[in-house]
Design a protein around this motif. Sequence first.
Motif, PDB file in Angstrom:
ATOM      1  N   LEU A  90      -4.308  -0.249  -7.023  1.00 40.74           N
ATOM      2  CA  LEU A  90      -4.276  -1.305  -6.018  1.00 40.74           C
ATOM      3  C   LEU A  90      -5.460  -2.238  -6.255  1.00 40.74           C
ATOM      4  CD1 LEU A  90      -3.505   1.008  -3.025  1.00 40.74           C
ATOM      5  CD2 LEU A  90      -2.178  -1.069  -3.461  1.00 40.74           C
ATOM      6  N   ILE A  91      -5.267  -3.515  -6.028  1.00 43.01           N
ATOM      7  CA  ILE A  91      -6.353  -4.483  -6.120  1.00 43.01           C
ATOM      8  C   ILE A  91      -6.721  -4.904  -4.706  1.00 43.01           C
ATOM      9  CG2 ILE A  91      -7.142  -6.650  -7.120  1.00 43.01           C
ATOM     10  CD1 ILE A  91      -6.318  -4.540  -9.177  1.00 43.01           C
ATOM     11  N   THR A  92      -7.967  -4.648  -4.327  1.00 40.18           N
ATOM     12  CA  THR A  92      -8.420  -4.992  -2.984  1.00 40.18           C
ATOM     13  C   THR A  92      -9.509  -6.053  -3.034  1.00 40.18           C
ATOM     14  OG1 THR A  92     -10.132  -3.269  -2.923  1.00 40.18           O
ATOM     15  CG2 THR A  92      -7.915  -2.640  -2.212  1.00 40.18           C
ATOM     16  N   GLU A  93      -9.546  -6.863  -2.002  1.00 46.58           N
ATOM     17  CA  GLU A  93     -10.578  -7.896  -1.861  1.00 46.58           C
ATOM     18  C   GLU A  93     -10.760  -8.160  -0.371  1.00 46.58           C
ATOM     19  OE1 GLU A  93     -11.616 -12.372  -3.613  1.00 46.58           O
ATOM     20  OE2 GLU A  93      -9.577 -11.601  -3.680  1.00 46.58           O
ATOM     21  N   THR A  94     -11.986  -8.353   0.066  1.00 47.74           N
ATOM     22  CA  THR A  94     -12.234  -8.637   1.476  1.00 47.74           C
ATOM     23  C   THR A  94     -13.096  -9.881   1.615  1.00 47.74           C
ATOM     24  OG1 THR A  94     -14.349  -7.465   1.811  1.00 47.74           O
ATOM     25  CG2 THR A  94     -12.344  -6.116   1.805  1.00 47.74           C
ATOM     26  N   THR A  95     -13.312 -10.274   2.845  1.00 49.71           N
ATOM     27  CA  THR A  95     -14.135 -11.451   3.116  1.00 49.71           C
ATOM     28  C   THR A  95     -15.600 -11.226   2.780  1.00 49.71           C
ATOM     29  OG1 THR A  95     -14.040 -10.667   5.416  1.00 49.71           O
ATOM     30  CG2 THR A  95     -12.713 -12.590   4.861  1.00 49.71           C
ATOM     31  N   ILE A  96     -15.997  -9.975   2.551  1.00 51.84           N
ATOM     32  CA  ILE A  96     -17.398  -9.709   2.197  1.00 51.84           C
ATOM     33  C   ILE A  96     -17.535  -8.959   0.869  1.00 51.84           C
ATOM     34  CG2 ILE A  96     -18.192  -9.713   4.592  1.00 51.84           C
ATOM     35  CD1 ILE A  96     -18.226  -6.629   4.426  1.00 51.84           C
ATOM     36  N   SER A  97     -16.437  -8.782   0.145  1.00 52.76           N
ATOM     37  CA  SER A  97     -16.529  -8.095  -1.148  1.00 52.76           C
ATOM     38  C   SER A  97     -15.564  -8.712  -2.146  1.00 52.76           C
ATOM     39  CB  SER A  97     -16.230  -6.603  -0.992  1.00 52.76           C
ATOM     40  OG  SER A  97     -14.904  -6.390  -0.542  1.00 52.76           O
ATOM     41  N   PHE A 151       0.843  -1.194   0.000  1.00 60.10           N
ATOM     42  CA  PHE A 151       0.000   0.000   0.000  1.00 60.10           C
ATOM     43  C   PHE A 151       0.880   1.247   0.000  1.00 60.10           C
ATOM     44  CE2 PHE A 151      -3.072   3.077   1.654  1.00 60.10           C
ATOM     45  CZ  PHE A 151      -4.231   2.710   0.991  1.00 60.10           C
ATOM     46  N   GLY A 152       1.882   1.233   0.854  1.00 62.98           N
ATOM     47  CA  GLY A 152       2.817   2.351   0.893  1.00 62.98           C
ATOM     48  C   GLY A 152       3.636   2.466  -0.377  1.00 62.98           C
ATOM     49  N   PHE A 205      -8.787  -8.070   4.970  1.00 65.89           N
ATOM     50  CA  PHE A 205      -8.418  -7.374   3.745  1.00 65.89           C
ATOM     51  C   PHE A 205      -7.294  -8.110   3.027  1.00 65.89           C
ATOM     52  CE2 PHE A 205     -10.450  -3.130   4.075  1.00 65.89           C
ATOM     53  CZ  PHE A 205     -10.536  -2.832   2.724  1.00 65.89           C
ATOM     54  N   ASN A 206      -7.399  -8.166   1.704  1.00 62.88           N
ATOM     55  CA  ASN A 206      -6.313  -8.647   0.860  1.00 62.88           C
ATOM     56  C   ASN A 206      -5.986  -7.546  -0.144  1.00 62.88           C
ATOM     57  OD1 ASN A 206      -5.868 -11.768   1.359  1.00 62.88           O
ATOM     58  ND2 ASN A 206      -8.071 -11.394   1.462  1.00 62.88           N
ATOM     59  N   ASP A 213     -11.620  -5.646  -6.361  1.00 63.94           N
ATOM     60  CA  ASP A 213     -11.943  -4.325  -6.884  1.00 63.94           C
ATOM     61  C   ASP A 213     -10.653  -3.545  -7.080  1.00 63.94           C
ATOM     62  OD1 ASP A 213     -13.490  -2.222  -7.764  1.00 63.94           O
ATOM     63  OD2 ASP A 213     -13.961  -1.481  -5.759  1.00 63.94           O
ATOM     64  N   GLU A 214     -10.695  -2.566  -7.986  1.00 58.08           N
ATOM     65  CA  GLU A 214      -9.529  -1.728  -8.231  1.00 58.08           C
ATOM     66  C   GLU A 214      -9.674  -0.410  -7.478  1.00 58.08           C
ATOM     67  OE1 GLU A 214      -8.899  -1.125 -12.373  1.00 58.08           O
ATOM     68  OE2 GLU A 214      -8.493  -3.230 -12.794  1.00 58.08           O
ATOM     69  N   MET A 215      -8.579   0.041  -6.892  1.00 52.81           N
ATOM     70  CA  MET A 215      -8.564   1.313  -6.178  1.00 52.81           C
ATOM     71  C   MET A 215      -7.482   2.197  -6.777  1.00 52.81           C
ATOM     72  SD  MET A 215      -7.659   2.106  -2.181  1.00 52.81           S
ATOM     73  CE  MET A 215      -7.452   3.797  -1.632  1.00 52.81           C
ATOM     74  N   SER A 216      -7.869   3.356  -7.239  1.00 53.79           N
ATOM     75  CA  SER A 216      -6.900   4.292  -7.801  1.00 53.79           C
ATOM     76  C   SER A 216      -6.097   4.947  -6.694  1.00 53.79           C
ATOM     77  CB  SER A 216      -7.621   5.360  -8.629  1.00 53.79           C
ATOM     78  OG  SER A 216      -6.714   6.362  -9.039  1.00 53.79           O
TER      79      SER A 216
END
Length: 235
Positions: A21-28, A5-6, A185-186, A31-34
Amino acid sequence: MKDLFGQAILDYQTNNSPEDLITETTISQEDEMSVAYLFRSHAEMPLLEQKALELARGKVLDVGCGAGSHSLYLQNKRNLQVTSIDISTNAIQACTLRGLKNAKVQDVMTLEDEKYDTILLLMNGAGMCGKLKYIPNFLLKLKSLLSPGGQILLDSSDIIYMFDDDEDGGKWIPTANHYYGEIVFNISYKGEKEKPFDWMFIDYNTLQNAALDNDLQCQLILEGKHYDYLAKLSF
């Protein structure tokens, strides 16, 4: 921790071929984050964050400062004395490059012998304690860092809306073994995967109860349009 992340923040600051960044969680799902979002101007910030920056006063501690956008506004536009901390070495390097005068690698739980008039935990900063069972120690630590008359400003969300309705008109929560706001979080960046980490979204009523249990007053300052809110804690 690989500090991906840093690394994304530092890559953006130094124009080193930054990627989403590519994020993924246990409930989602994935997804891409700019990363550019973390460098937003005051005018581009959500109203909850703008309100928190308006209420900030005195000596300020910005916990989990990330790219430092909140701190920069307080330092440069409001002329406040700001200490910006994050556990990410790369993020703090980027903050320093952006012109923050007092940015350092620091876990708030190990911070000692300091007092602040305002402690900021924005972008769901309270979630960094990971699980609801850790909230008491987390709040007591923050309380110990407050000057008399000081305030903690934090925003979070009630993620109950992400769960399906059940037959009784309530919400179907997959497990009763933990608080529904606790997630894992992943994060992936440039093909690398960070070690999964715990995070938490805390609804206002739960926060208020935890605050009262630890002799802190809790005030709802502002509600957002989608289950999010800004709160102030004080004693």
